[in-house]
Design an enzyme around this catalytic site. Structure first.
Site, PDB file in Angstrom:
ATOM      1  CD  GLU A   1      -3.075  -0.279   0.050  1.00  0.00           C
ATOM      2  OE1 GLU A   1      -3.177   0.170  -1.116  1.00  0.00           O
ATOM      3  OE2 GLU A   1      -3.590  -1.340   0.409  1.00  0.00           O
TER       4      GLU A   1
ATOM      5  CB  THR B   1       4.476   0.251  -2.629  1.00  0.00           C
ATOM      6  OG1 THR B   1       3.313  -0.497  -2.995  1.00  0.00           O
ATOM      7  CG2 THR B   1       4.857  -0.104  -1.204  1.00  0.00           C
ATOM      8  CG  ASP B   2       0.414   3.093  -6.174  1.00  0.00           C
ATOM      9  OD1 ASP B   2       0.783   3.772  -5.187  1.00  0.00           O
ATOM     10  OD2 ASP B   2      -0.731   3.158  -6.651  1.00  0.00           O
TER      11      ASP B   2
ATOM     12  N   GLY C   1     -17.214   2.856  -3.403  1.00  0.00           N
ATOM     13  CA  GLY C   1     -16.560   3.451  -2.246  1.00  0.00           C
ATOM     14  C   GLY C   1     -15.930   2.446  -1.298  1.00  0.00           C
TER      15      GLY C   1
ATOM     16  N   GLY D   1     -13.284   0.625  -2.158  1.00  0.00           N
ATOM     17  CA  GLY D   1     -11.884   0.442  -2.526  1.00  0.00           C
ATOM     18  C   GLY D   1     -11.640  -0.754  -3.411  1.00  0.00           C
TER      19      GLY D   1
ATOM     20  CB  SER E   1     -10.674  -0.582  -8.599  1.00  0.00           C
ATOM     21  OG  SER E   1      -9.650  -0.180  -7.728  1.00  0.00           O
ATOM     22  CB  SER E   2     -16.736   0.403  -9.048  1.00  0.00           C
ATOM     23  OG  SER E   2     -16.636   1.682  -8.456  1.00  0.00           O
TER      24      SER E   2
ATOM     25  CG  ASP F   1      -7.036   0.834  -8.802  1.00  0.00           C
ATOM     26  OD1 ASP F   1      -6.346   0.139  -8.027  1.00  0.00           O
ATOM     27  OD2 ASP F   1      -7.525   1.925  -8.479  1.00  0.00           O
TER      28      ASP F   1
END
Length: 396
Positions: free
Chosen positions: A35, A37-38, A123, A125, A127-128, A173
């Site tokens: 998390e 890290t991207d 909402g 998390g 990634s809709s 995502d």
């Protein structure tokens, strides 16, 4: 796969447009570890999950783009596909952005029709938005025979989010939605975009998400602040170690050597990222060894780092992780996503899922007076076409 959702999308397309569409399924995603890290050039470990969005898409032979949000009961129409620009209809922008990005790559996008519907919790998390972008990008690529590979489609979807939705997301995502494999997690190197699949036994552990229901207003401003703090750390380290171009290149020894210069705050931010990258590496080794308990310990350590050093957790998330730690059959738990709310991700032995949900829900209700929303997921394949036979047979 939810054939009833696919059926609903197919039926509405047929009723509205009266021709055969291409049917596509696009999954949401979870990130097991890795998390924040991207954007530091590091590693993440996402997987596509069985919460998904279905699309019925077809070329209508004209210039008009007609979009139907089945769940909202709303439609959007644009008379000229050659003149796409951002609209005031928020949900339509995710789709229009994809068509615009394809055009920027030299793909002539004519008039098309699209009906879509999904069951990815908004909402939470998962990634809709990325699933919406990737599903349409895949469908249009197929219908127009554009020949774009999956990585190109991920970039199309990411740029659509940047330019039309106004969210400066990383690539994870969209990548996870397109590249998912059933029963596999993906270690993605966010710098080189190299990736490796690792087995995840969904018979041994279920992925259960606990939604705190909290969305703190701090999230976006603090996210930007964390990026700046990491950049300050890199700039300082570079003066001593020219090869350090991102925290991906830094070591704990280097940070320790310049701790006074960095100051406590920047030191802790940078140390978290360096340690989290190491945790992703260790976690993949535990998966290869089939050691879910050891994998879970990396998740708990990740949460502690996010709470204490990166300071992006909140009391609701901390309570959920503590409650998970006390429940039987839980391998590991941590907050997932940007922070300050959203979900925890928990690995739970299948026979303990119901007792786990009951015990954590009771703690949450007692502590905050809130009903806890939970989602059970399994790891599935990424974006792909759905056979009409499957949908038609489910209608019989």
């Amino acid at each position: 796969m939810s054939t009833t959702l696919a059926q609903a999308v197919y039926s509405e397309f047929q009723q509205r447009f009266a021709y055969e569409p291409l049917l596509v399924r696009a999954p949401g995603r979870v990130n097991l570890i890795g998390e924040h890290t991207d954007y530091n050039g590091g590693f993440v470990l996402p997987a596509a999950v069985d919460k998904e969005i279905f699309f019925a898409v077809g070329l209508n032979g004209g210039t008009t783009i007609r979009l139907v949000a089945h769940d909202l009961g709303e439609t959007f129409e644009l008379a000229d596909a050659a003149a796409i620009s951002p609209s005031t209809t928020d949900w339509a922008n995710y789709l229009l952005g994809v068509a615009a990005q394809l055009q920027q790559r030299g793909v002539a996008v004519p008039g098309f029709d699209c009906v879509f519907s999904g069951n990815i919790p908004i909402g939470a998390g998962m990634s809709s938005s990325a699933a919406v972008e990737c599903g349409l990008a895949f469908a249009l690529d197929q219908l127009l025979h554009a020949g774009l590979d999956k990585m190109a489609l991920a970039h199309v979807a990411q740029k659509a989010e940047h330019t039309y939705a106004g969210v400066q997301s990383g690539i994870m995502d969209q990548f996870a939605s397109l590249f998912g494999h059933e029963g596999q997690v993906i270690r993605l190197d966010c710098r080189s975009l190299d990736y490796t699949y690792f087995p995840f036994d969904t018979q041994a552990a279920r992925i259960v998400l606990c939604n705190s229901g909290v969305k703190h207003s701090l999230a976006s401003s603090e996210y930007n602040t964390r990026r700046q703090e990491c950049e300050r750390g890199v700039a300082l380290l570079q003066q001593h170690y020219p090869d350090v171009t991102s925290l991906r290149d830094a070591t704990l020894a280097q940070l320790e050597a310049h701790r006074a210069e960095l100051g406590d705050l920047i030191f802790r931010r940078c140390a978290y990222v360096v340690q989290e990258n190491a945790r992703v590496e260790a976690a993949t080794q535990h998966l290869e060894a089939g050691d879910l308990a050891a994998f879970g310990q990396e998740m708990y350590a990740s949460h502690a780092g996010l709470r204490d050093d990166y300071e992006v957790s909140c009391v609701e998330l901390d309570v959920l992780v503590e409650a998970a730690q006390a429940a039987p059959g839980v391998f590991g738990a941590r907050m997932m996503g940007g922070g300050f709310g959203g979900c925890t991700i928990n690995l739970v032995a299948p026979e303990q899922v119901e007792p786990f949900i009951a015990s954590v829900s009771a703690v949450y209700q007692q502590r905050f007076g809130l009903t806890l929303e939970t989602y059970q997921t399994t790891i599935v394949a990424g974006v792909g076409a759905v056979s009409q036979e499957l949908v038609m047979s489910s209608d019989q």
